[in-house]
Write an enzyme that holds these catalytic residues in place. Structure first.
Site, short mmCIF file in Angstrom:
data_model
loop_
_atom_site.label_atom_id
_atom_site.label_comp_id
_atom_site.label_asym_id
_atom_site.label_seq_id
_atom_site.Cartn_x
_atom_site.Cartn_y
_atom_site.Cartn_z
N HIS A 20 -1.10 -1.27 -1.37
CA HIS A 20 -1.29 -1.00 0.06
C HIS A 20 -0.25 -1.83 0.81
CE1 HIS A 20 -3.39 -1.40 3.98
NE2 HIS A 20 -4.12 -0.36 3.63
N ASP A 60 -5.65 -8.12 -5.24
CA ASP A 60 -6.12 -7.51 -4.00
C ASP A 60 -7.34 -6.65 -4.35
OD1 ASP A 60 -6.68 -5.94 -1.84
OD2 ASP A 60 -4.70 -5.00 -1.70
N GLN A 114 -10.40 -2.61 -2.58
CA GLN A 114 -11.04 -1.34 -2.95
C GLN A 114 -12.12 -1.50 -4.02
OE1 GLN A 114 -11.01 1.58 -1.59
NE2 GLN A 114 -9.46 1.03 -0.09
N LYS A 133 -15.31 -2.89 3.93
CA LYS A 133 -15.25 -1.90 2.84
C LYS A 133 -16.39 -2.13 1.86
CE LYS A 133 -10.18 -1.65 2.94
NZ LYS A 133 -9.88 -0.38 3.57
N CYS A 158 -1.26 4.01 4.14
CA CYS A 158 -0.59 2.70 4.13
C CYS A 158 0.08 2.45 2.78
CB CYS A 158 -1.58 1.57 4.43
SG CYS A 158 -2.28 1.69 6.07
C1 LIG Z 1 -6.03 -1.81 -1.59
C2 LIG Z 1 -6.11 -2.29 -0.17
N1 LIG Z 1 -5.62 -3.49 0.14
C3 LIG Z 1 -5.69 -3.97 1.39
C4 LIG Z 1 -6.24 -3.24 2.40
C5 LIG Z 1 -6.29 -3.81 3.77
O1 LIG Z 1 -7.61 -4.06 4.14
P1 LIG Z 1 -7.96 -4.52 5.62
O2 LIG Z 1 -7.51 -3.41 6.52
O3 LIG Z 1 -9.43 -4.71 5.61
O4 LIG Z 1 -7.20 -5.76 5.88
C6 LIG Z 1 -6.75 -1.97 2.15
C7 LIG Z 1 -7.30 -1.13 3.21
O5 LIG Z 1 -7.44 0.06 3.09
C8 LIG Z 1 -6.69 -1.49 0.81
O6 LIG Z 1 -7.16 -0.28 0.49
#
Ligand SMILES: Cc1ncc(COP(=O)(O)O)c(C=O)c1O
Length: 409
Positions: free
Chosen positions: A125, A202, A205, A228, A367
């Site tokens: 992302h 990270d 998800q 999430k 993203c």
């Molecule tokens: C894999 C992953 N990393 C990071 C993020 C960023 O999360 P946040 O918008 O809660 O900061 C997302 C958001 O969709 C994501 O899917």
């Protein structure tokens, strides 16, 4: 144990009259973006404001002490949830993005030097890519990228080739938000450690879909977002091994993160407080605590079973639609996410047609623009689910997709 039809009743949005569209029930298939919230989470937030609202860590009076105890209890609960060694390894942030930026700034400042290397994957992302792009620009270091194979999994042979004594950090997703791919974390972490590189996972998800055990994984840092995970927006987590956090400089400066301040200098507090300058989202953190309780009550066994059942059902039903192309990894590596394209209908048009039937899906680059570029497409449509989704949601979505084909033919 309740099934997803019964669990759906825990989420008040589905029974809210104003979310119906022309009499059609809400079908929510965008949980990878943000999940719906159960009643218990909403109640925990309002209860906090009704019964315990005061600033934390500062008050000498009972109400503030009560708020502080509740806040620190959520930190303990979070540590238990991911099996951290101690609650001090849990830092509250606004979201995963801020957690990764915190690490990129502090770790980058202290440990990345010219010609060092940071490894990410093509699955990342933007939140786990752009902060590292900035670090390598600032430090004249290099970003290396693990490519993906045609089955949407990371190319591990390539990973082992690009890993080198110059690698200082591997920043990798545990589950792709585009394809749902679960990455082979154990192998990635073990190989990185052999080269003395640290690993950030990270977990945005995966955190609400599979059990996280940071000690068993032996990752050095882990991030996730409350919103999430059935919790409220505005709360994120950075986990870091105690000795690594102690070694990092602060990210933001100001109130609460200090031990003592004189006119021209300050001494900083120990982690996690060192990284939590200013008043945090106390009410949101109470809601996050309730979200963890809710997930614990349902259990990951039920969540994973529902994810698997729905994934298999959705793949079967969607595959029956003429002209659909599913972008999914092999079933044993798949999470509750299905990206697809449908003939040459733009994903935004697909989402707009589904919206007429009150079905919420995501359409766009998710993203992950470099990934879209690699695939040679501008966007995909994506359904993603959680514990409140049922096979009927998938049936209605397939009917609506067939309608979209008729409209655009
Ligand atoms: C894999 C992953 N990393 C990071 C993020 C960023 O999360 P946040 O918008 O809660 O900061 C997302 C958001 O969709 C994501 O899917």
């Amino acid at each position: 144990m309740k099934d997803s039809k019964a669990l759906k009743k825990d989420f008040p949005i589905f029974a809210t009259k104003s979310v119906k569209k022309d009499g059609k029930e809400l079908i929510y298939l965008d949980s990878a973006s943000t999940t719906q919230k159960p009643e218990s989470v909403i109640t925990a937030i309002t209860d906090y404001y009704k019964t315990s609202n005061a600033n934390i860590h500062r008050g000498i009076y009972t109400l503030s002490e009560k708020a502080t105890i509740q806040y620190e209890d959520v930190r303990k609960k979070t540590a238990t949830f991911i099996n951290a060694g101690t609650p001090e390894e849990i830092i509250f942030t606004r979201n995963t993005t801020e957690a990764i930026n915190l690490l990129a700034y502090t770790f980058g400042e202290k440990h990345i030097k010219q010609d060092d290397e940071i490894i990410v994957s093509e699955l990342e992302h933007h939140s786990n890519l752009v902060p590292w792009q900035e670090v390598v620009k600032r430090k004249k270091a290099k970003l290396k990228v693990i490519p993906i194979k045609s089955d949407y999994t990371p190319d591990m042979d390539e990973y082992h080739k690009i890993l080198s004594p110059k690698t200082k950090l591997v920043a990798i997703t545990s589950m792709s938000n585009v394809f749902g791919t679960k990455t082979p974390l154990k192998e990635i972490i073990e190989a990185a450690h052999k080269k003395n590189a640290l690993v950030l996972v990270d977990g945005a998800q995966s955190a609400a879909h599979q059990k996280t055990d940071v000690q068993a994984l032996n990752c050095d840092f882990f991030t996730m977002s409350s919103h999430k995970m059935l919790g409220p927006t505005g709360v994120g987590i950075l986990y870091g091994k105690k000795e690594l956090l102690a070694d990092l400089p602060p990210f933001m400066f100001g109130g609460d993160m200090i031990k003592s301040v004189s006119q021209y200098d300050s001494e900083y507090a120990d982690p996690p407080v060192k990284f939590e300058a200013g008043t945090p989202n106390i009410g949101g953190i109470m809601g996050f605590g309730a979200a963890l309780d809710y997930i614990n009550k349902i259990g990951f066994k039920t969540i994973e079973e529902n994810d698997k059942k729905l994934f298999e059902y959705a793949v079967k039903k969607l595959s029956e639609i003429e002209g659909i192309n599913l972008l999914i990894p092999p079933a044993d590596k798949a999470g509750p996410v299905i990206s697809f394209t449908l003939k040459d209908i733009h994903p935004h048009d697909i989402a707009a047609v589904l919206d007429q039937d009150n079905i919420c899906i995501r359409a766009g680059h998710h993203c992950a623009q470099p990934l879209m570029e690699k695939l040679g497409i501008p966007a995909t449509a994506r359904i993603s689910f959680h514990i409140y989704n049922t096979p009927e949601d998938i049936d209605k979505t397939c009917d609506s997709l067939k309608k979209a084909i008729k409209i655009f033919e």
